[in-house]
Design an enzyme around this catalytic site. Sequence first.
Site: not given
Ligand code: PBG
Length: 318
Positions: A187, A239
């Site tokens: 991520k 992701k």
């Molecule tokens: C954190 C989380 C995020 C997303 C999913 N889980 C945001 C981040 O890490 O700042 C982003 C999902 C998206 O942008 O569609 N719990």
Amino acid sequence: MRELVAENTLRPADFILPMFIADGIDEPNPIGSMPGVVQHTTGSLLDAVAEARDAGIRCIDLFGVPRPGDKDATGSVAWRADGILNRGVTAVRERFGDEILVMADTCLDEFTDHGHCGVLAEDRSGHTIVDNDATVELYRRMAVSQAEAGAHIVSPSGMMDGQVAAIREALDDAGHGDVAIMAYSAKYASAFFGPFREAVGSSLDGDRRAYQQDPANFRESLLEVELDIDEGADFVMVKPALPYLDVLRAVADTSPVPVAAYQVSGEYAMIKAAGANGWVDADAVMMESLTSIKRAGADQILTYFAVDAARRLQETRG
Ligand code: PBG
């Protein structure tokens, strides 16, 4: 002939629909930067899950949006049985049983008053940091509470080291050996998450570069995936999706467990915005982007387009 020789085919069951349930609202609340996506009430959530199921979706991913006054430094409402996310999980599970899988987001950022994915501490230089190990302890509680609420899958998205092993142990100790873990393994600290911050009413002031990955790095993702698999992940995830297809391809080539990709809020928003302006054919770009994510090796695709894309597949096949 084209269908006969197609190397990759999307199916509605490939898609996982991310959904938001908010506390203290009477009407669904549209998310401005994500046209077509709303923060749900319990009632509208159940209706939307039924629509998703009818379109052939087999899994939803639920995020909770607490009342601003319920946020605190540790995000404690996250693991309360009467917290908004656990209430949502229970409502869906009670209504739909095993007809649709309920995955819960296992992360604190929606629930902390500072918006970080964990608890804060000070390092030796006096800088504010997220305390990895203290955070992982809270993830254990959150995951167990989600399993108790009825989640089939928990999905740690906070990028803390050791989170998957800790959650697996906590779930097993609590008698939830059958609850699966979808690990957000690779991520990235991505600006493509922008609209999501609006979607969950995030309090974040700053960034997550201390715990999410640098977009410049590729090999690091392979290590993150390997660690999560060793720790017991049932799925690993890359992701965002489209800007990281190289990472996705490499993970898919080596992972012994299913590989998911998350087409994130900013990817969705860009397609919607360009479509609204008449600059691209948004439906065609939707299908092309999803096909590309599948071609790059995704077994599951988390996408806000899930229902639209599934319906489109049903129309073109039927
Ligand atoms: C954190 C989380 C995020 C997303 C999913 N889980 C945001 C981040 O890490 O700042 C982003 C999902 C998206 O942008 O569609 N719990």
